[in-house]
Design a protein around this motif. Structure first.
Motif: not given
Ligand code: ASP
Ligand code: MG
Length: 413
Positions: A174-183, A192-200, A231-239
């Motif tokens: 229900d969110v469109n990706g991972v954010y730099t911090t809690d909005p 974020l367009s991408h983030i590493t496993f470790e950072e995640m 699920t509800f909006t289009e977009g690339e999300g966060t890899l």
């Protein structure tokens, strides 16, 4: 032809209408010529409802029976989603965990996956079907139903993606990706367009609850590219992927925080070998997990010792610490549960010195007192008074240039 594992969480399959939306999304994905395996959660609220139901019968039900009960939530969703897919002309095959043969150990309610059979799913895919698998559940060697712990459908999806050697595991939520911090704390948070496993992992373990932590560990271990998207909006999300494959690495990826900790202090502890063990041993024996630990340098042969625990354990930890302090002849034991931990996370720190100093300078500018500090290769954490959380997060967010450009602004669903 690529193979994708899609995972849809509870809010994405919350009612029949949303299940139809999900079915249409899957059909669109399939029309691009790819193979799709779907993992679903129980409909939103269902696992809680079933847990409550169990507790109306017994205060602490047997975990084996609880697993039989809780696994029904996901079983409902696989059936409904397959019906929706078939209604729209897409052949589908529902699978419970035990039908796939997702073999787990026998730790009911927190089982670990040992092995997954892929034969039947691969043959479905060959026939043009979509395989729809119940998340969160498996079966032990004795044939008993097991579950993987709350939020476990993420882990099912990643494990299946690893077993099937999928191109990518896509977690629709229900969110469109991972954010730099809690909005909710910093409205200028950027997706974020991408983030590493470790950072995640750092972000997830510090309270940004987009993914079950274990699924991220699993994805990192088996190198399964993970993508979080709406699920509800289009977009690339966060890899979420390995460090090597990310093109350009930001210095700092995000700011995580944790409101769930409390600080305990023992003052005037005699400074001699074995003291840390004497203080923390009884805490561990009381089954209380410790996060940060700081011991001051000694003066007059005594020292101060500070550590943090989960807030729920604060009262119990203080009782234990008080009795240890009496035993050791320490001056005082105290606790404070109005603290937060704020962390800067970024693999870019590895190659850049001075991040911690810059962080401390920013906090000083805002007159925020730092109570504890800890660092790792990719993280700097500070404990501060809870009342400064918003101020600290926002000023660090700005100082480290994490702000959103219009195309990366948060989308609320
Ligand atoms: N239905 C389970 C839960 O609510 C598993 C999941 O959703 O991932 O925790
Ligand atoms: Mg869930």
């Amino acid at each position: 032809m690529a193979l994708y594992v899609h995972k849809y969480g509870g809010t994405s399959v919350a009612d029949p209408e949303r299940i139809e939306t999900v079915a249409k999304k899957i059909i669109t994905a399939k029309s691009h010529g790819d193979d799709i395996v779907v993992v679903v959660s129980a409909m939103s609220g269902e696992t809680n409802r079933l847990t409550d139901l169990a507790h109306t019968i017994q205060a602490s039900p047997n975990s084996r029976e609880l697993d039989v009960l809780l696994s029904t939530g996901e079983q409902v969703t696989i059936a409904l989603l397959c019906m929706a897919l078939e209604k729209h002309g897409q052949p589908a095959q529902p699978y419970t965990g035990s039908q796939v043969r997702i073999i787990t150990d026998s730790s009911h309610c927190k089982a670990r996956i040992i092995e997954i059979e892929t034969k039947r799913i691969l043959s479905d895919l060959k026939q043009g079907k979509v395989a729809v698998v119940a998340g969160f559940q498996g079966v032990n060697e004795a044939g008993e139903i097991t579950t993987l712990g709350r939020g476990g459908s993420d882990t099912t999806a990643v494990a299946l993606a690893a077993a099937l050697k999928a191109t990518e595991c896509r977690i629709f939520t229900d969110v469109n990706g991972v954010y730099t911090t809690d909005p909710r704390v910093e409205p200028k948070a950027r997706k974020l367009s991408h983030i590493t496993f470790e950072e995640m992992l750092e972000m997830a373990s510090l309270g940004s609850k987009v993914l079950q932590i274990r699924s991220v560990e699993f994805a990192g271990k088996y190198n399964v590219p993970l993508r979080v998207l709406s699920t509800f909006t289009e977009g690339e999300g966060t890899l979420i992927t390995t460090e090597e494959t990310t093109v350009e690495q930001a210095l700092i990826s995000g700011i995580a925080f944790n409101r769930d900790e409390a600080q305990l202090t023992a003052k005037g502890v005699p400074d001699r070998p074995g003291i840390a063990a004497k203080i923390l041993g009884p805490i561990a024996d009381a089954n209380i997990e410790v996060d940060m630990i700081v011991q001051n340098t000694a003066e007059d042969n005594t020292t101060d010792f500070t550590f943090t625990v989960h807030r729920n354990d604060c009262i119990k930890a203080l009782e234990v610490l008080e009795s240890t302090c009496n035993e050791l002849g320490a001056r005082q034991a105290s606790s404070d549960d109005s603290i937060v931990k704020v962390s800067l996370v970024g693999v870019g720190m590895r190659s850049h010195a001075g991040i911690a100093a810059r962080m401390f300078r920013e906090l000083a500018k805002e007159n925020i007192n730092i109570r504890m500090i800890s660092t790792s290769e990719i993280k700097v954490s500070v404990v501060i008074d809870e009342k400064y959380l918003e101020l600290a997060v926002r000023s660090l967010h700005q100082a480290f240039d994490l702000e959103a450009t219009p195309e990366h602004a948060p989308v609320y669903c």
